[in-house]
Motif scaffolding. Structure first.
Motif, PDB file in Angstrom:
ATOM      1  N   UNK A  52       0.830  -1.205   0.000  1.00 22.11           N
ATOM      2  CA  UNK A  52       0.000   0.000   0.000  1.00 22.11           C
ATOM      3  C   UNK A  52       0.865   1.256   0.000  1.00 22.11           C
ATOM      4  N   UNK A  53       1.970   1.210   0.782  1.00 25.50           N
ATOM      5  CA  UNK A  53       2.871   2.365   0.819  1.00 25.50           C
ATOM      6  C   UNK A  53       3.540   2.594  -0.530  1.00 25.50           C
ATOM      7  N   UNK A  54       3.953   1.509  -1.181  1.00 25.28           N
ATOM      8  CA  UNK A  54       4.566   1.637  -2.499  1.00 25.28           C
ATOM      9  C   UNK A  54       3.573   2.203  -3.513  1.00 25.28           C
ATOM     10  N   UNK A  55       2.361   1.679  -3.511  1.00 19.74           N
ATOM     11  CA  UNK A  55       1.351   2.155  -4.459  1.00 19.74           C
ATOM     12  C   UNK A  55       1.063   3.633  -4.258  1.00 19.74           C
ATOM     13  N   UNK A  56       1.117   4.076  -3.008  1.00 25.85           N
ATOM     14  CA  UNK A  56       0.819   5.483  -2.713  1.00 25.85           C
ATOM     15  C   UNK A  56       1.887   6.423  -3.248  1.00 25.85           C
ATOM     16  N   UNK A  57       3.116   5.911  -3.450  1.00 25.82           N
ATOM     17  CA  UNK A  57       4.189   6.770  -3.955  1.00 25.82           C
ATOM     18  C   UNK A  57       4.172   6.893  -5.472  1.00 25.82           C
ATOM     19  N   UNK A  58       3.441   6.023  -6.161  1.00 27.17           N
ATOM     20  CA  UNK A  58       3.371   6.090  -7.625  1.00 27.17           C
ATOM     21  C   UNK A  58       2.530   7.292  -8.053  1.00 27.17           C
ATOM     22  N   UNK A  59       2.865   7.877  -9.195  1.00 20.97           N
ATOM     23  CA  UNK A  59       2.132   9.051  -9.658  1.00 20.97           C
ATOM     24  C   UNK A  59       0.737   8.711 -10.141  1.00 20.97           C
ATOM     25  N   UNK A  60       0.508   7.443 -10.488  1.00 18.14           N
ATOM     26  CA  UNK A  60      -0.838   6.975 -10.805  1.00 18.14           C
ATOM     27  C   UNK A  60      -0.941   5.524 -10.369  1.00 18.14           C
ATOM     28  N   UNK A  61      -2.155   5.008 -10.173  1.00 20.59           N
ATOM     29  CA  UNK A  61      -2.281   3.653  -9.637  1.00 20.59           C
ATOM     30  C   UNK A  61      -1.543   2.623 -10.494  1.00 20.59           C
ATOM     31  N   UNK A  62      -0.802   1.707  -9.872  1.00 20.61           N
ATOM     32  CA  UNK A  62      -0.139   0.643 -10.628  1.00 20.61           C
ATOM     33  C   UNK A  62      -1.156  -0.209 -11.384  1.00 20.61           C
TER      34      UNK A  62
END
Length: 389
Positions: free
Chosen positions: A75-85
């Motif tokens: 969840x933390x990694x996904x939150x750092x992406x500029x758009x949803x993986x």
């Protein structure tokens, strides 16, 4: 069968990766034009260099990844992406955790086998029953005590890498383990792509082990022969194995890149297990024109790609296990042929995976020779570095 080579991968999209060791998947994601956000146990230097984002996982190599930390880390990694993986690819470490896979799947799209498929394929008794029903040769399994212990192995359910395999002991199998009858044969793996209905064979690899006193069956490496060399499996055996894989895919709904582990002898062959995920041969196989992770994603979404010819040359990888513990790991000028490079300052226990050595050559014999030379070069480098400390 669709031709995915004509459809480029979604370049620039973010993708989540979780595995015991995520470097090979991370490298494959970059080759597919994707931006990988990675969670694994090791945090190797080349993984960090390739990853768009990284989080360490809780767990121990060989035992898998711990649940709550995985969920929070993803969840933390996904939150750092500029758009949803676009989704998540799971590597090793989830074979015995279908419930955890289901929880991950509620938040992130699973690009690969689903939890119900893994639950059947990695439950030793359920898988043996399925093989029996489909008339697939598979060694007998049991959790009950065995009388002729020399003829049986003790395995952990959902184990990977061979380090969990022991000779059978006295009494019933411990919780989470089972006995499998020993059968003769040389080890091979058949990599394939599946769309839940049918399968297409990608390649056959030869495999070997690196025995140690405590881990007599631990995995060492794999080789794909050059295009001009004769197949390591006879046409008749490959045809029967292909039919077996097709039956298992149709029964379980398996999707994505996976592999079938075989023991092959002159008198016949045995399917020992299905690995329902991209496996240890990814480095060896991801040399075709179409990136293999792009093909995995296509197959996971129900589009079975066209299988491209084998590369002209042979290729192989071998895991280098730490002959001595490194606490901390000294700085090293790693050769280009080394992958999964531990960061300096980290702790590498004795007998743990240290790194992976890669080699390619005009044929399998030359490639094996180069692999041995490179492994020896690495051992010399490590010994020289230790002496200088």
């Amino acid at each position: 069968m669709a031709d995915s080579a004509s459809r480029p991968p979604p370049r620039g999209d973010a993708i989540l990766i979780a595995a015991q060791s995520g470097r090979a998947l991370t490298q494959a994601a970059r080759r597919s034009g994707l931006r990988p956000y990675v969670l694994d146990l090791f945090g190797d230097a080349d993984t960090l260099a390739l990853a768009e984002g990284y989080r360490p996982a809780d767990g121990r190599f060989g035992d898998g990844l711990a649940g709550e930390g995985v969920l929070a880390g993803l969840d933390a990694l996904a939150a750092t992406a500029d758009k949803p993986p676009i989704g998540i690819v799971l590597g090793s470490g989830f074979e015995n955790a279908p419930d955890l896979m289901a929880r991950i799947g509620r938040s992130h799209r699973l690009l690969g086998a689903g939890p119900d498929t893994v639950r059947v394929l990695k439950d030793p008794l359920a898988f043996a029953a399925l093989c029996h029903r489909l008339a697939i040769p598979h060694p007998a399994v049991t959790r009950e005590a065995v009388t002729d212990r020399s003829g049986w192995l003790l395995k952990r359910s959902g184990g990977s890498g061979g380090s969990h395999i022991r000779l059978a002991g006295v009494g019933r199998a411990p919780a989470g383990a089972y006995f499998q009858r020993r059968v003769a044969g040389t080890a091979h793996a058949v990599a394939f792509l599946a769309d839940g209905r049918e399968a297409a064979i990608v390649a056959v690899t030869e495999q070997w082990s690196a025995p140690s006193p405590l881990r007599p069956f631990r995995y060492a490496g794999a080789l794909e022969r050059a295009a001009h060399e004769a197949s390591v499996l006879s046409a008749a055996t490959l045809s029967r194995v292909t039919a077996a894989i097709a039956g298992l895919v149709a029964e379980t709904g398996l999707v994505g890149l996976a592999s079938a582990d075989l023991l092959v002898a002159e008198t016949g062959w045995w399917l020992t297990e299905i690995n329902p995920r991209p496996g240890a041969t990814l480095d060896v196989l991801d040399r075709r024109a179409t990136p293999l992770l792009a093909a995995h994603i296509d197959a996971s979404l129900g589009v079975l790609p066209r299988i491209e010819p084998a590369p002209v040359d042979a290729a192989a990888t071998e895991i280098c296990y730490a002959a001595a513990g490194y606490a901390p790991m000294p700085p090293l000028d790693w050769p280009d042929f080394v992958r999964d490079r531990p960061q300096s300052g980290t702790c590498v226990p004795r007998d743990a995976p240290l790194c992976t050595v890669f080699a390619a050559g005009p044929d399998s014999a030359a490639t094996r020779d180069l692999l041995r030379v490179r492994a020896a070069t690495l051992r010399t480098l490590l010994a020289t570095t230790e002496e200088a400390r």
